[in-house]
Write an enzyme that holds these catalytic residues in place. Structure first.
Site, PDB file in Angstrom:
ATOM      1  N   THR A 230       0.849  -1.198   0.000  1.00  0.00           N
ATOM      2  CA  THR A 230       0.000   0.000   0.000  1.00  0.00           C
ATOM      3  C   THR A 230       0.880   1.242   0.000  1.00  0.00           C
ATOM      4  OG1 THR A 230      -1.881  -0.993   1.088  1.00  0.00           O
ATOM      5  CG2 THR A 230      -1.491   1.302   1.604  1.00  0.00           C
ATOM      6  N   ARG A 258     -15.045  -6.032   0.211  1.00  0.00           N
ATOM      7  CA  ARG A 258     -14.416  -5.649   1.487  1.00  0.00           C
ATOM      8  C   ARG A 258     -13.818  -4.231   1.376  1.00  0.00           C
ATOM      9  NH1 ARG A 258      -8.742  -4.276   2.915  1.00  0.00           N
ATOM     10  NH2 ARG A 258      -8.439  -4.839   5.096  1.00  0.00           N
ATOM     11  N   GLY A 260     -11.260  -1.589   3.274  1.00  0.00           N
ATOM     12  CA  GLY A 260     -10.223  -1.539   4.306  1.00  0.00           C
ATOM     13  C   GLY A 260     -10.202  -0.213   5.037  1.00  0.00           C
ATOM     14  N   ASP A 261      -9.114   0.026   5.736  1.00  0.00           N
ATOM     15  CA  ASP A 261      -8.995   1.240   6.553  1.00  0.00           C
ATOM     16  C   ASP A 261      -8.683   2.489   5.729  1.00  0.00           C
ATOM     17  OD1 ASP A 261      -6.476  -0.101   6.048  1.00  0.00           O
ATOM     18  OD2 ASP A 261      -5.539   1.433   7.290  1.00  0.00           O
ATOM     19  N   THR A 281      -0.582   1.986   7.050  1.00  0.00           N
ATOM     20  CA  THR A 281      -0.506   0.751   6.272  1.00  0.00           C
ATOM     21  C   THR A 281      -0.475  -0.418   7.243  1.00  0.00           C
ATOM     22  OG1 THR A 281       0.826  -0.598   4.788  1.00  0.00           O
ATOM     23  CG2 THR A 281       2.024   1.020   6.100  1.00  0.00           C
ATOM     24  N   GLY A 282      -1.175  -1.471   6.874  1.00  0.00           N
ATOM     25  CA  GLY A 282      -1.198  -2.632   7.754  1.00  0.00           C
ATOM     26  C   GLY A 282      -2.515  -3.358   7.643  1.00  0.00           C
TER      27      GLY A 282
HETATM   28  N1  ASP Z   1      -4.273  -1.254   5.055  1.00  0.00           N
HETATM   29  C1  ASP Z   1      -4.527  -1.913   3.813  1.00  0.00           C
HETATM   30  C2  ASP Z   1      -5.868  -2.589   3.898  1.00  0.00           C
HETATM   31  O1  ASP Z   1      -6.150  -3.212   4.896  1.00  0.00           O
HETATM   32  C3  ASP Z   1      -3.482  -2.929   3.439  1.00  0.00           C
HETATM   33  C4  ASP Z   1      -2.052  -2.451   3.493  1.00  0.00           C
HETATM   34  O2  ASP Z   1      -1.741  -1.451   4.135  1.00  0.00           O
HETATM   35  O3  ASP Z   1      -1.198  -3.087   2.881  1.00  0.00           O
HETATM   36  O4  ASP Z   1      -6.585  -2.550   2.940  1.00  0.00           O
END
Ligand code: ASP
Length: 363
Positions: A230, A258, A260-261, A281-282
């Protein structure tokens, strides 16, 4: 005589030099000069956090990442140096990473469980408090441009799916066929993960999360060739304004639909001139449940904590205690910045007004 005829010239020169010296030492003049000369600006970027290990890297891959991060930093730096806005700098840096197959955003996005690409992106303007985001877009070449369009051209904050794609098209964002995002490595990555039926961070590997003192065992897929992430950027411009932006393909093997954040304002992306600008990111579900980006800003605002202390607490203590893997980048209104992460690595970098580039991958 020559001696006497030169005397007034000499005295005049001394007087001019003295006057000039006095002018320079005048506080009003000195302050104006330092404000102009010392105008501060900062750009910080990330390309994803996860189990990024040196032993899984070749020197060529490492160089490719370092070069692309540097290119993104320089693109944003040019904007800031020319007195552009933090929003423009964030966009410039993110678009470079979205166009690269190295990162899990735009061109390098990961696949959903049903083998589609669904991308999320968000932007927030710390000056106005305005924000825009898109979730599940499939045809926008640079999802960050769609998020900016939502912020600037709609009365909404978050658009999803087909509506978001249609709005992006109507707003003049570059639209591509879904085949533009096809990537064989990504598909193989998905199929491998599907065998284990888990949704995983793009760059997770064999080792787990790190806190300050220990490594925590974390149950994730083991793919030694995970090489994307990301992307995000935060900036402070010469006008004193903060901005944050994030763009992602999400997590490999996520359910279709889905979210994400990243596009959830306050979870993966947040900016407020009063405190800071943050891009995360995470593992998105942890970042949503813990409202991570806003949590950092709130600790600064209500507890008076520094950017460093607040970010460290949220990532290294709070998230880590919940086994929420990831990291963030943050910059405050003074131009201080921090890049904490509780995973073995995070692609990241920063550039200040002096043009010195910093890029890192591992802890
Ligand atoms: N935070 C991102 C998500 O959950 C994924 C990522 O940061 O790699 O969609």
């Amino acid at each position: 005589m020559p001696k006497f005829s030169n005397q007034p010239d000499f005295e005049m020169r001394v007087i001019v030099v003295l006057c000039f010296a006095m002018l320079l030492s005048n506080p009003v003049f000195a302050q104006k000069k330092s404000k102009k000369m010392g105008a501060k600006f900062v750009l910080v970027i990330h390309g994803g956090a996860g189990t990024i290990l040196k032993e899984n890297m070749t020197p060529e891959k490492e160089k490719a990442y370092m070069d692309k991060l540097t290119e993104a930093l320089i693109a944003g730096y040019k904007v800031l140096k020319d007195s552009g806005t933090s929003i423009q700098a964030v966009q410039a840096a993110i678009m470079i990473m979205e166009d690269s197959p190295l990162f899990n955003a735009g061109k390098g996005s990961v696949y959903t469980n049903d083998e589609r690409i669904e991308m999320d992106a968000a932007i927030m303007d710390g000056k106005t408090g305005k924000a825009g985001s898109v979730a599940g877009v499939r045809t926008v070449k640079n999802p960050i441009t769609a998020a900016i369009a939502v912020m600037n051209r709609s009365e909404h904050v978050l658009l999803t799916g087909e509506g978001a794609d249609a709005f992006a098209k109507k707003s003049g964002c570059t639209i591509v066929d879904t085949s533009y995002f096809f990537d064989l490595n990504r598909l193989q990555q998905l199929r491998k993960v599907k065998e284990q039926e888990k949704a995983v961070l793009d760059h997770d590997g064999e080792q787990g999360m790190h806190t300050d003192s220990s490594a925590i065992e974390f149950n994730v897929d083991l793919n030694p060739d995970k090489k994307f992430g990301t992307v995000g950027a935060v900036a402070l411009d010469v006008h004193g304004n903060l901005a944050a932006g994030t763009s992602t393909g999400g997590m490999t093997n996520k359910r279709y639909g889905r979210v994400g954040d990243v596009p959830i304002i306050g979870a993966g992306t947040y900016a407020d001139n009063a405190t800071c600008a943050i891009s995360c990111t995470g593992h998105g579900e942890y970042f949503i449940r813990n409202v991570v980006a806003y949590d950092v800003a709130a600790l600064m605002k209500y507890k008076g904590w520094s950017l460093e202390k607040a970010s460290h607490h949220v990532v290294m203590e709070k998230l880590a205690s919940l086994k929420g893997m990831g990291g963030l980048i943050a910059v405050d209104r003074e131009g201080n910045y921090t890049m904490p992460f509780n995973t073995p690595g995070m692609y990241r970098g920063a550039i200040r007004a002096d043009g010195k580039v910093e890029v890192y991958i591992y802890r």
